[in-house]
Design an enzyme around this catalytic site. Sequence first.
Site, PDB file in Angstrom:
ATOM      1  N   ASP A  49      29.631  55.045  45.611  1.00 32.93           N
ATOM      2  CA  ASP A  49      31.026  54.600  45.612  1.00 32.93           C
ATOM      3  C   ASP A  49      31.690  54.851  46.962  1.00 32.93           C
ATOM      4  OD1 ASP A  49      30.369  55.086  42.610  1.00 32.93           O
ATOM      5  OD2 ASP A  49      32.072  53.724  42.727  1.00 32.93           O
TER       6      ASP A  49
HETATM    7  C1  MRU Z   1      26.658  48.931  42.952  1.00 30.15           C
HETATM    8  S1  MRU Z   1      27.633  49.949  42.025  1.00 30.15           S
HETATM    9  C2  MRU Z   1      27.611  51.534  42.818  1.00 30.15           C
HETATM   10  C3  MRU Z   1      28.492  52.518  42.144  1.00 30.15           C
HETATM   11  O1  MRU Z   1      29.771  51.975  42.037  1.00 30.15           O
HETATM   12  C4  MRU Z   1      27.963  52.893  40.770  1.00 30.15           C
HETATM   13  O2  MRU Z   1      26.788  53.629  40.914  1.00 30.15           O
HETATM   14  C5  MRU Z   1      28.998  53.715  40.057  1.00 30.15           C
HETATM   15  O3  MRU Z   1      29.113  54.905  40.255  1.00 30.15           O
HETATM   16  C6  MRU Z   1      29.922  52.956  39.209  1.00 30.15           C
HETATM   17  O4  MRU Z   1      30.906  53.753  38.613  1.00 30.15           O
HETATM   18  P1  MRU Z   1      31.934  53.085  37.629  1.00 30.15           P
HETATM   19  O5  MRU Z   1      32.797  54.241  37.194  1.00 30.15           O
HETATM   20  O6  MRU Z   1      31.132  52.495  36.513  1.00 30.15           O
HETATM   21  O7  MRU Z   1      32.702  52.067  38.419  1.00 30.15           O
END
Ligand code: MRU
Length: 355
Positions: A249
């Site tokens: 993220d």
């Molecule tokens: C290509 S998506 C990469 C990250 O965003 C993913 O691993 C993640 O942590 C997503 O978290 P989320 O809370 O489902 O948005």
Amino acid sequence: MSLKSIKYEQGQLQILDQLLLPAKSVYIDLKTVQDAWSAINTMQVRGAPAIAIVGCLSVAVELHKKDASSLTNKNDLKTELVSKLRYLATSRPTAVNLTKEIDALLSTVDRLVADDSVDVTSMKLKIIESAERLLAKDVSDNMAIGQVGANSLLTSVLDGVNVTVLTHCNTGSLATSGYGTALGVIRRLHELDRIAHVYCTETRPYMQGARLTAYELVYEGIPSTLICDSMVAALFKKTCVHAVFVGADRVARNGDTANKIGTYQIAVLAKYHGILFYVCAPLSSVDFSIESGDHITIEERAESEMTDVAGQRIAAEGIKCWNPAFDVTPASLITGIITEKGCITPNELHKLGPV
Ligand SMILES: CSC[C@@H](O)[C@@H](O)C(=O)COP(=O)(O)O
């Protein structure tokens, strides 16, 4: 059932409601920036690249609806765009992609306002184009990440050996505009016929692994097994796992990586068991402005995500909860960061960024 998380055409934006997957495949229209903010905040759409694209496209949707009579002058358009874009940035704090794409659009707005050869109508069209370009770029970045990641792992195993890998959360088509990052690497390995087996974690509490990754793996026909988050150590002890692939993220300049809660503990376990641990992310997930993961804001979400399952309370009444949505994996636990520009060690990451 479709795996396309974002559908966009000529000012019409739809997202697959990920709160309903895998039971139901329902697309919802996002007609305004407010709709997009809510969809991102409630995680009807999630995943760092997907939320950035949906946020920016919602601005394009609103601009498409504006006719010439409502476009008075460039400064008024700028005022409106700045307020909408800043508002979108408040929907979820941890993934840097959204903030970065918003900042890029804000810079484009400034540049167009300063350019006397651009009138208000062409300013509108150029902002729309900038937002719309993100969709195609994301898919091509993901495909490059898939190839780089597959090559990186395959060069470390003997010819002809098929690989067993583990992934966490959901980083596939559903989290991006298509193909995926960490799941894109797995998809590429499968296309090359080099996957022996894939393990995916449930990813408590929101269950992106059980609901979304498991669905994508089954849909693609990739040999795969779901495990609970608490089973990773046992799996690593009992099974030959060649590598872990996760998404990101926000990656700090030193390689520290914020990703879905639970990533850090998998990295610790991978180190202990001598298993390669790769972070797969487009360079748009790297925040070169922060030196380390200490500067990353971790989103905390509602207690109900932990206490309730499918609307049914399962936790004892009265218990306190702590529900951080992400954790930070220190760079020292990361074998390599797989980007569209190549696989790089965390301590070399700064070379790809602005000086
Ligand atoms: C290509 S998506 C990469 C990250 O965003 C993913 O691993 C993640 O942590 C997503 O978290 P989320 O809370 O489902 O948005």
